[in-house]
Design a protein around this motif. Sequence first.
Motif, PDB file in Angstrom:
ATOM      1  N   LEU B  69      28.834  39.050  30.656  1.00 47.72           N
ATOM      2  CA  LEU B  69      29.214  39.255  31.811  1.00 47.72           C
ATOM      3  C   LEU B  69      28.831  38.485  33.090  1.00 47.72           C
ATOM      4  CD1 LEU B  69      31.381  41.145  33.193  1.00 47.72           C
ATOM      5  CD2 LEU B  69      29.629  42.971  33.306  1.00 47.72           C
ATOM      6  N   PRO B  73      30.900  32.208  33.819  1.00 51.17           N
ATOM      7  CA  PRO B  73      31.469  32.260  35.148  1.00 51.17           C
ATOM      8  C   PRO B  73      32.151  33.649  35.238  1.00 51.17           C
ATOM      9  CG  PRO B  73      32.131  30.281  34.246  1.00 51.17           C
ATOM     10  CD  PRO B  73      31.462  31.057  33.342  1.00 51.17           C
ATOM     11  N   PRO B  74      31.994  34.435  36.243  1.00 50.21           N
ATOM     12  CA  PRO B  74      32.590  35.769  36.088  1.00 50.21           C
ATOM     13  C   PRO B  74      33.861  35.852  36.412  1.00 50.21           C
ATOM     14  CG  PRO B  74      31.131  35.522  38.238  1.00 50.21           C
ATOM     15  CD  PRO B  74      30.946  34.222  37.390  1.00 50.21           C
ATOM     16  N   SER B  75      34.653  36.745  35.734  1.00 50.26           N
ATOM     17  CA  SER B  75      36.089  36.739  36.038  1.00 50.26           C
ATOM     18  C   SER B  75      36.422  38.037  36.472  1.00 50.26           C
ATOM     19  CB  SER B  75      36.905  36.523  34.600  1.00 50.26           C
ATOM     20  OG  SER B  75      37.800  37.497  34.377  1.00 50.26           O
ATOM     21  N   ARG B  76      37.511  37.802  37.385  1.00 50.19           N
ATOM     22  CA  ARG B  76      38.050  39.318  38.097  1.00 50.19           C
ATOM     23  C   ARG B  76      38.333  40.167  37.213  1.00 50.19           C
ATOM     24  NH1 ARG B  76      39.212  38.326  43.584  1.00 50.19           N
ATOM     25  NH2 ARG B  76      39.234  40.854  43.455  1.00 50.19           N
ATOM     26  N   GLY B  79      35.578  42.405  36.094  1.00 48.85           N
ATOM     27  CA  GLY B  79      35.172  43.511  36.997  1.00 48.85           C
ATOM     28  C   GLY B  79      36.345  44.315  37.120  1.00 48.85           C
TER      29      GLY B  79
END
Lengths: 328, 328
Positions: B69, B73-76, B79
């Motif tokens: 997480l 690269p964090p993804s929408r 979330g």
Amino acid sequence: MSTRADVAKLAGVSESTVSYVLSGKRPISDSTKQRVLAAIDQLGYKLNYAAAALAGGSPRMVTMMTSNLFLAPPSRIDGALVDGIVNGVRGSGFHSVIWPISNEDDSDIEMLLELNFSGGVILMNVMENDPRVHTLERAKVPFVVLGRTEVGFAYNYVDRDFENVYKLALAHLKELGHTHIGVISGNSEIHDFLKKAAAKLKLTLNLLSIRNNHDGGITLAKDFTKKYPNVTGIISLLDIATVSFVNAATSQGISIPGDISIVGVNMLEEQAESSSPKISTVAFNAYEMAISCGKIMVEVIEAGKNSKKKKSELWVGDFIDRGSTSQL
Amino acid sequence: MSTRADVAKLAGVSESTVSYVLSGKRPISDSTKQRVLAAIDQLGYKLNYAAAALAGGSPRMVTMMTSNLFLAPPSRIDGALVDGIVNGVRGSGFHSVIWPISNEDDSDIEMLLELNFSGGVILMNVMENDPRVHTLERAKVPFVVLGRTEVGFAYNYVDRDFENVYKLALAHLKELGHTHIGVISGNSEIHDFLKKAAAKLKLTLNLLSIRNNHDGGITLAKDFTKKYPNVTGIISLLDIATVSFVNAATSQGISIPGDISIVGVNMLEEQAESSSPKISTVAFNAYEMAISCGKIMVEVIEAGKNSKKKKSELWVGDFIDRGSTSQL
DNA sequence: CGAAATCATCGACGCGCGTCGATAATGTAG
DNA sequence: CTACATTATCGACGCGCGTCGATGATTTCG
């Protein structure tokens, strides 16, 4: 799952001796200490978390309390901070956990505290005059704030030394002859520290408020020179939008650093190097800072209620020249 | 902090009666039930978490176990999933917590289990043949997998019905006359479900493997028509890169949907509508799916060890036409 | 009306550990 | 050698709750 009793039996000591070996709160002779540790190792004994908490020990667990980690567009920086904290406390034998709180509702916080399963709390994404700080204070939980929320109130915190970060960036731009500085920010006001730093250096600031996403940067680049003819230097407080801005500006013929010099103060190195041209920054060592924050949290927990001394740390980074600034 | 004893005294009943009122595991007359509940309310009594766990009750806490997480690269989408789970379990009186695990090291998982502070685990970001599933199975913790990891092994899961999601997207492209379909994906192979769906429809697939970031999309758009002259339809499994690709392709003169038709299958609506032109998708209701996953987790926990029945759910979304496809 | 079944409630115990007071072992000074 | 401080260790208790067996109250049926 073996218990304290098993360890005691195997080591030929009493249960309380085992506890004192682990806590170190009473002197234990080296010989028995060795035997106990050997037994623990042999049995693979692990402290039962719930029992320890019930009996009054402070749980060896740190909670990261964050509200907007998942609502707002997630940033690499948040990831780096979480990661740093995890590794910072891990080294001290603590675990860490993220407690997502959905909104401004205090009930989520109080739940956490009532559960009493957390030895300490790291408060993230704080705002100015964040009410959560006082909730934590009242609850008498050891806590550390990652960021600063207000002055005149003593609490543990780790933060960037924005005063000097801004000074570093602005001084660099001033040396190169820039006097009209654009401020790329997500807020509708310029931060006090930044205002002060500019005033001291006699620089004029120009707020360029945009959203911190791809679109924000692109929108800003459009007609930039027409809209802001005086602005030759930029200090950017955003990350994602800054990368997009630089890319977009370049591709529409604005030369960086020929026409505009730009310094980022709130970006990871990785981000600063992902644009073309790359972006000079005042380094934000988010990961390292978070590790330190985790360690301080552990210190605060272990110091216990007796210690009234508050710990704090401010981080400045070096100016890293990636060629996005030049003489006016 | 009031305890069970306080409640019992105030209500004029025994402590065990209070427990049975709360758990409902033995019949209690309405009159005493009312009195007990009133006392609980009046005292603001809260179940002590550690004590309950110690005494053998399964803790009313759900742990989201996720590794990448914060590294990737964090993804929408991540979330949205976290947010959905939080709200899904919250409705059932459970709390939820994120347990960040740093790498492939099993010790982090075992730690969590040994702590026994979690009533159930939701495993996220699973890979094919994810070893963590077996660790959880062995530990006899109630768990639900968000995603699927392997066949021929019974576990609770919630996942997208990729078989039909792909079929929906491909069928739509085929109806419009497209036969050579590009597959935008982050992997180096095409997913089996997708291969099968294409085979059934007699479509030719062309893997376009890129990284799921802004650059990935831009790179792909460059010389697209020269490199892939046959490809007229695209099914994209990525989100961020897809938005960038569409924007970049358009700005360099490729007409969407004139030259290329594209369907996203792994994007949030918000993302699909942030590009110009907007992107037609097979809807991915990540948030709703995660809510359901949270609810299933609670059901599994409450069913207890006795119930051997596994629960699973597969989600397909509707095709949402945003105009990014057209007749060949 | 008495025996048996059902229902509502109680009391006691144990989960595993932290910690206090007491005790035994050792050392120190008079 | 005795009196006393120091050190190392033990035993017992309690934290708050889940749950089992038992008891007393009530109903059912012959």
